[in-house]
Design an enzyme around this catalytic site. Structure first.
Site, PDB file in Angstrom:
ATOM      1  N   HIS A  31      41.206  48.666  49.034  1.00  0.00           N
ATOM      2  CA  HIS A  31      39.777  48.464  48.544  1.00  0.00           C
ATOM      3  C   HIS A  31      38.988  49.798  48.415  1.00  0.00           C
ATOM      4  O   HIS A  31      37.817  50.021  49.045  1.00  0.00           O
ATOM      5  CB  HIS A  31      38.975  47.478  49.094  1.00  0.00           C
ATOM      6  CG  HIS A  31      38.584  46.407  48.123  1.00  0.00           C
ATOM      7  ND1 HIS A  31      39.324  45.657  47.511  1.00  0.00           N
ATOM      8  CD2 HIS A  31      37.370  45.672  48.019  1.00  0.00           C
ATOM      9  CE1 HIS A  31      38.787  44.915  46.510  1.00  0.00           C
ATOM     10  NE2 HIS A  31      37.516  44.892  47.027  1.00  0.00           N
ATOM     11  N   TYR A  49      45.937  33.424  42.981  1.00  0.00           N
ATOM     12  CA  TYR A  49      45.655  34.592  43.272  1.00  0.00           C
ATOM     13  C   TYR A  49      45.265  35.543  44.534  1.00  0.00           C
ATOM     14  O   TYR A  49      45.576  36.074  44.950  1.00  0.00           O
ATOM     15  CB  TYR A  49      44.772  34.943  42.139  1.00  0.00           C
ATOM     16  CG  TYR A  49      44.210  36.783  42.027  1.00  0.00           C
ATOM     17  CD1 TYR A  49      44.898  37.782  41.564  1.00  0.00           C
ATOM     18  CD2 TYR A  49      42.795  36.802  42.135  1.00  0.00           C
ATOM     19  CE1 TYR A  49      44.684  38.962  41.533  1.00  0.00           C
ATOM     20  CE2 TYR A  49      42.225  38.157  42.341  1.00  0.00           C
ATOM     21  CZ  TYR A  49      43.290  39.199  41.779  1.00  0.00           C
ATOM     22  OH  TYR A  49      42.744  40.544  41.819  1.00  0.00           O
ATOM     23  N   SER A  82      41.650  47.624  39.605  1.00  0.00           N
ATOM     24  CA  SER A  82      42.989  47.216  39.564  1.00  0.00           C
ATOM     25  C   SER A  82      43.694  46.555  38.515  1.00  0.00           C
ATOM     26  O   SER A  82      44.682  46.862  38.080  1.00  0.00           O
ATOM     27  CB  SER A  82      43.102  46.225  40.801  1.00  0.00           C
ATOM     28  OG  SER A  82      42.770  44.954  40.640  1.00  0.00           O
ATOM     29  N   ASP A 114      32.575  49.054  45.141  1.00  0.00           N
ATOM     30  CA  ASP A 114      32.628  47.711  44.160  1.00  0.00           C
ATOM     31  C   ASP A 114      33.308  48.409  42.982  1.00  0.00           C
ATOM     32  O   ASP A 114      33.631  49.328  42.555  1.00  0.00           O
ATOM     33  CB  ASP A 114      30.971  47.529  43.578  1.00  0.00           C
ATOM     34  CG  ASP A 114      31.014  46.243  43.075  1.00  0.00           C
ATOM     35  OD1 ASP A 114      31.830  45.554  43.565  1.00  0.00           O
ATOM     36  OD2 ASP A 114      30.128  45.914  42.512  1.00  0.00           O
ATOM     37  N   ARG A 153      38.184  44.939  39.086  1.00  0.00           N
ATOM     38  CA  ARG A 153      38.331  45.342  37.747  1.00  0.00           C
ATOM     39  C   ARG A 153      39.346  46.472  37.552  1.00  0.00           C
ATOM     40  O   ARG A 153      40.090  46.374  36.590  1.00  0.00           O
ATOM     41  CB  ARG A 153      36.909  45.545  37.194  1.00  0.00           C
ATOM     42  CG  ARG A 153      36.012  44.121  36.968  1.00  0.00           C
ATOM     43  CD  ARG A 153      34.666  44.350  36.859  1.00  0.00           C
ATOM     44  NE  ARG A 153      34.001  44.842  37.985  1.00  0.00           N
ATOM     45  CZ  ARG A 153      32.786  45.528  38.101  1.00  0.00           C
ATOM     46  NH1 ARG A 153      32.444  45.849  37.178  1.00  0.00           N
ATOM     47  NH2 ARG A 153      32.447  45.804  39.275  1.00  0.00           N
TER      48      ARG A 153
END
Length: 349
Positions: free
Chosen positions: A197, A239, A207, A201, A205
């Site tokens: 991560h 998911y 990925s 932020d 999206r």
């Protein structure tokens, strides 16, 4: 270090890969629609992808609202955060579709794509294009955009640059050696990226944008015409569960890649099946089938077979009219009649 020695290639995984690659090979024949129809398919898929990918992260815009926004992208001014995120996603998707051959998977390009993804997001001005400086975590959202809770604790800001350098180097080396099938390689790369991560932020999206980029580079040329993001949105609970099950073991001596890879490959398989149905429908439309006949063939493709009783319930059509449609569809080679009398049923040729 990314360990794949514990990866078990099950019959389920092999079967999914074989099916996806079969469609990949068939796409050259399937994708022979007129350019305007292919363009229409891509536009629908792009709208679905943008809408779904931003809604997974908490946006509330419908596909219809996304479509309206895309028709006014030239205004370059967007009032709400949802609109800003949609505009950025659309811009990056277009860049990937147009220039995927020129975007190598480097840290620099990943940061540039992140910067472009958030280019319209005023709130993200301070961090776009740069790795995170404070801790973040993966959160799940419901259909109303309300946070459901933390799914996974991610890498620390201190560790992020090192882990990203390792991930990019690992992918480059593995792609070069060809030890892993491209779909397994992409799947592992994506889940590790999400485990790190790396940005404050926009990681989810980004990925999905990077997944599309890597699939295109691996030869899956049909990807722009069917929305993987839409498949993920419709299976959002699975998911998050698959992510959580795999990510918790990534830094161990024996990572459990299975949950995520099975989910990832099933999503890709569903993406391919959706596109196959859309292309076949386009061909039927081009064959100028009447609407009733089109409904009969589509039902048969979806369910494997159809009877007269099912056709009556489906279409509300008159029995004699439907008999004529069935006769024509058999004569034209769309359907094959099986059985006889009341036990008659039809299947695709």
């Amino acid at each position: 270090m990314i360990r794949t020695d514990s990866l078990q290639i099950t019959t389920d995984i092999l079967s999914l890969i074989a099916g996806i690659d079969e469609f990949k090979g068939a796409w050259r024949a399937l994708g022979t629609l007129a350019p305007d129809r292919l363009s229409a398919l891509r536009r629908v898929a792009t709208i679905e992808s943008i809408g779904s990918s931003t809604r997974i992260e908490g946006s509330k815009l419908s596909d219809r609202e996304v479509e309206h926004l895309l028709s006014n992208l030239q205004i370059k001014s967007f009032e709400t955060r949802d609109e800003q995120e949609v505009a950025g996603y659309a811009q990056v998707m277009e860049l990937v579709f147009m220039s995927w051959q020129d975007i190598s998977l480097t840290e620099n390009h990943i940061r540039q794509l992140h910067r472009d993804l958030l280019t319209y997001s005023d709130k993200d001005d301070w961090h776009r294009g740069n790795y995170k400086t404070t801790s973040n975590s993966v959160a799940a959202f419901d259909e109303h955009g309300k946070q459901l809770g933390v799914v996974f604790e991610t890498a620390t800001p201190f560790d992020t640059p090192r882990l990203m350098a390792e991930l990019v180097a690992w992918f480059s080396e593995e792609r070069e050696t060809g030890r892993l099938h491209p779909l397994l390689l992409i799947g592992i790369w994506v889940v590790v990226f999400l485990e790190i991560h790396p940005f404050q932020d926009g990681n989810g999206r980004l990925s999905r944008v990077l997944t599309t980029l890597l699939l295109l580079q691996a030869g899956y040329a049909y990807v722009p015409y069917s929305s993987l993001e839409s498949v993920i949105e419709q299976n959002k609970e699975a998911y998050y569960l698959a992510l959580r099950q795999t990510q918790g073991s990534i830094r161990s001596d024996a990572p459990n890649w299975q949950p995520w890879l099975v989910f990832f490959l099933r999503a890709l398989s569903q993406q391919a099946r959706r596109l196959e149905r859309k292309v076949e429908r386009e061909k039927l439309v081009l064959a100028k089938l009447p609407d009733l006949a089109l409904q009969i063939v589509e039902f048969t493709r979806e369910h494997g077979r159809i009877t007269m009783a099912e056709a009556i319930r489906l279409t509300g059509g008159n029995r004699n009219t439907l008999k004529q449609h069935f006769r024509t569809l058999v004569e034209q080679g769309h359907l094959v009649q099986q059985g006889g009398g009341r036990g008659t049923w039809y299947e695709l040729r």
